[in-house]
Design a protein around this motif. Sequence first.
Motif, PDB file in Angstrom:
ATOM      1  N   HIS A  43      50.168   9.093   8.568  1.00  0.00           N
ATOM      2  CA  HIS A  43      51.065  10.110   8.019  1.00  0.00           C
ATOM      3  C   HIS A  43      52.126   9.468   7.132  1.00  0.00           C
ATOM      4  CE1 HIS A  43      53.731  13.562   7.750  1.00  0.00           C
ATOM      5  NE2 HIS A  43      52.734  14.287   8.233  1.00  0.00           N
ATOM      6  N   PRO A  44      52.380  10.048   5.966  1.00  0.00           N
ATOM      7  CA  PRO A  44      53.352   9.442   5.039  1.00  0.00           C
ATOM      8  C   PRO A  44      54.776   9.363   5.587  1.00  0.00           C
ATOM      9  CG  PRO A  44      52.652  11.615   4.268  1.00  0.00           C
ATOM     10  CD  PRO A  44      51.730  11.233   5.369  1.00  0.00           C
ATOM     11  N   ALA A  45      55.102  10.178   6.583  1.00  0.00           N
ATOM     12  CA  ALA A  45      56.439  10.120   7.170  1.00  0.00           C
ATOM     13  C   ALA A  45      56.629   8.910   8.068  1.00  0.00           C
ATOM     14  CB  ALA A  45      56.718  11.399   7.967  1.00  0.00           C
ATOM     15  N   LEU A  46      55.536   8.198   8.360  1.00  0.00           N
ATOM     16  CA  LEU A  46      55.603   7.082   9.311  1.00  0.00           C
ATOM     17  C   LEU A  46      55.317   5.739   8.639  1.00  0.00           C
ATOM     18  CD1 LEU A  46      53.720   8.681  12.361  1.00  0.00           C
ATOM     19  CD2 LEU A  46      56.182   8.664  11.885  1.00  0.00           C
ATOM     20  N   THR A  47      55.551   5.636   7.349  1.00  0.00           N
ATOM     21  CA  THR A  47      55.225   4.400   6.647  1.00  0.00           C
ATOM     22  C   THR A  47      56.090   3.221   7.098  1.00  0.00           C
ATOM     23  OG1 THR A  47      56.696   5.085   4.848  1.00  0.00           O
ATOM     24  CG2 THR A  47      54.333   5.553   4.597  1.00  0.00           C
ATOM     25  N   SER A  48      57.221   3.492   7.741  1.00  0.00           N
ATOM     26  CA  SER A  48      58.068   2.396   8.214  1.00  0.00           C
ATOM     27  C   SER A  48      57.529   1.758   9.497  1.00  0.00           C
ATOM     28  CB  SER A  48      59.501   2.893   8.455  1.00  0.00           C
ATOM     29  OG  SER A  48      59.535   3.891   9.460  1.00  0.00           O
ATOM     30  N   PHE A  49      56.513   2.384  10.099  1.00  0.00           N
ATOM     31  CA  PHE A  49      55.895   1.843  11.317  1.00  0.00           C
ATOM     32  C   PHE A  49      54.590   1.143  10.952  1.00  0.00           C
ATOM     33  CE2 PHE A  49      58.465   5.438  12.689  1.00  0.00           C
ATOM     34  CZ  PHE A  49      59.178   4.889  13.743  1.00  0.00           C
ATOM     35  N   ALA A  50      54.470  -0.114  11.343  1.00  0.00           N
ATOM     36  CA  ALA A  50      53.268  -0.880  11.016  1.00  0.00           C
ATOM     37  C   ALA A  50      52.086  -0.405  11.862  1.00  0.00           C
ATOM     38  CB  ALA A  50      53.512  -2.367  11.261  1.00  0.00           C
ATOM     39  N   PRO A  51      50.914  -0.241  11.268  1.00  0.00           N
ATOM     40  CA  PRO A  51      49.734   0.181  12.046  1.00  0.00           C
ATOM     41  C   PRO A  51      49.292  -0.911  13.000  1.00  0.00           C
ATOM     42  CG  PRO A  51      49.119  -0.326   9.778  1.00  0.00           C
ATOM     43  CD  PRO A  51      50.610  -0.377   9.832  1.00  0.00           C
ATOM     44  N   LEU A  52      48.449  -0.513  13.960  1.00  0.00           N
ATOM     45  CA  LEU A  52      47.952  -1.414  15.006  1.00  0.00           C
ATOM     46  C   LEU A  52      46.436  -1.551  14.894  1.00  0.00           C
ATOM     47  CD1 LEU A  52      49.942   0.053  18.038  1.00  0.00           C
ATOM     48  CD2 LEU A  52      50.389  -2.151  16.929  1.00  0.00           C
ATOM     49  N   GLU A  53      45.889  -2.556  15.534  1.00  0.00           N
ATOM     50  CA  GLU A  53      44.445  -2.643  15.716  1.00  0.00           C
ATOM     51  C   GLU A  53      44.033  -1.661  16.814  1.00  0.00           C
ATOM     52  OE1 GLU A  53      42.439  -4.395  13.861  1.00  0.00           O
ATOM     53  OE2 GLU A  53      44.118  -5.256  12.719  1.00  0.00           O
ATOM     54  N   TRP A  99      54.965   5.132  18.128  1.00  0.00           N
ATOM     55  CA  TRP A  99      54.934   5.628  16.757  1.00  0.00           C
ATOM     56  C   TRP A  99      53.992   4.813  15.883  1.00  0.00           C
ATOM     57  CZ3 TRP A  99      56.035  10.295  15.781  1.00  0.00           C
ATOM     58  CH2 TRP A  99      56.973  10.964  16.567  1.00  0.00           C
ATOM     59  N   ARG A 100      53.830   3.539  16.210  1.00  0.00           N
ATOM     60  CA  ARG A 100      52.841   2.740  15.491  1.00  0.00           C
ATOM     61  C   ARG A 100      51.428   3.244  15.795  1.00  0.00           C
ATOM     62  NH1 ARG A 100      53.838  -3.495  16.403  1.00  0.00           N
ATOM     63  NH2 ARG A 100      52.240  -3.598  14.735  1.00  0.00           N
ATOM     64  N   ILE A 101      51.213   3.699  17.035  1.00  0.00           N
ATOM     65  CA  ILE A 101      49.919   4.288  17.398  1.00  0.00           C
ATOM     66  C   ILE A 101      49.666   5.545  16.575  1.00  0.00           C
ATOM     67  CG2 ILE A 101      48.676   5.509  19.241  1.00  0.00           C
ATOM     68  CD1 ILE A 101      49.960   3.491  21.213  1.00  0.00           C
ATOM     69  N   VAL A 102      50.667   6.422  16.494  1.00  0.00           N
ATOM     70  CA  VAL A 102      50.502   7.658  15.725  1.00  0.00           C
ATOM     71  C   VAL A 102      50.282   7.341  14.247  1.00  0.00           C
ATOM     72  CG1 VAL A 102      51.571   9.845  15.068  1.00  0.00           C
ATOM     73  CG2 VAL A 102      51.858   8.980  17.396  1.00  0.00           C
ATOM     74  N   ARG A 103      51.007   6.349  13.738  1.00  0.00           N
ATOM     75  CA  ARG A 103      50.804   5.941  12.336  1.00  0.00           C
ATOM     76  C   ARG A 103      49.354   5.506  12.128  1.00  0.00           C
ATOM     77  NH1 ARG A 103      52.533   2.434   8.059  1.00  0.00           N
ATOM     78  NH2 ARG A 103      50.758   2.512   6.643  1.00  0.00           N
ATOM     79  N   THR A 104      48.821   4.726  13.053  1.00  0.00           N
ATOM     80  CA  THR A 104      47.453   4.231  12.924  1.00  0.00           C
ATOM     81  C   THR A 104      46.447   5.377  12.951  1.00  0.00           C
ATOM     82  OG1 THR A 104      48.124   2.195  14.051  1.00  0.00           O
ATOM     83  CG2 THR A 104      45.759   2.638  13.899  1.00  0.00           C
ATOM     84  N   LEU A 105      46.667   6.351  13.829  1.00  0.00           N
ATOM     85  CA  LEU A 105      45.711   7.443  13.992  1.00  0.00           C
ATOM     86  C   LEU A 105      45.787   8.475  12.870  1.00  0.00           C
ATOM     87  CD1 LEU A 105      46.091   8.004  17.838  1.00  0.00           C
ATOM     88  CD2 LEU A 105      44.080   7.105  16.662  1.00  0.00           C
ATOM     89  N   THR A 106      46.973   8.654  12.282  1.00  0.00           N
ATOM     90  CA  THR A 106      47.165   9.734  11.309  1.00  0.00           C
ATOM     91  C   THR A 106      47.407   9.242   9.885  1.00  0.00           C
ATOM     92  OG1 THR A 106      49.579   9.839  11.595  1.00  0.00           O
ATOM     93  CG2 THR A 106      48.216  11.136  13.124  1.00  0.00           C
TER      94      THR A 106
END
Length: 205
Positions: A189-199, A180-187
């Motif tokens: 998406h505001p629904a995934l703000t609780s997941f920290a993005p990745l390099e 989910w951190r991968i999806v947050r990084t790629l998108t």
Amino acid sequence: MVFDNNDKRIAHWRLRLCRSLDDIPEYKLPEGYHFVFYEPGDRDTWIEIEQSAKEFDTREQGEAAWARYFGGHETELPERMIFIEDESGTKVATATAYYDPFGQDTSGSAWLHWVSVRRDQQGCGLSKPLVCEAFRIMRELGYTNVIIPTQTNTWLAVKIYLNLGCRPTPENAVESETGWRIVRTLTNHPALTSFAPLEVDEMLA
């Protein structure tokens, strides 16, 4: 780095989303397209669509997936598997309003399986109408909730599901946190703000 909508360079994590089947959004197909249900003999067309969308590398993989998911259940498909046809009558997309064929889910939820659009038809506005039509079929079949199994490699499809109100299941949000951190990084998406993005290098297989 630019990622494809089905990109095997991305680390593979199994993802699972869920949604109530109340308040299904309305998305109309573009002019010239229409829905049809599965008919006997559509297996080969299903495989061609899935292979075009890069779900399979070979026809043999498609045949194996069909046997695993639908073998022995073909009589159910005329009310569960849908296709989109273009104005020439060519089937260009498919989705199945199904259930867990392996019997592991005891929740009674519907399961959305094998959502794919032919490569040359992607970007034509077919995905959201296709998914929402599958949701409506599930509701007509008596289901109240849907589970969507997917994966990080098809991250753009995950974004579509999120845009349609689907959210990570609580269990999967923990089990596949990195996914989910991968999806947050790629998108983003505001629904995934609780997941920290990745390099970027942390997302690669």
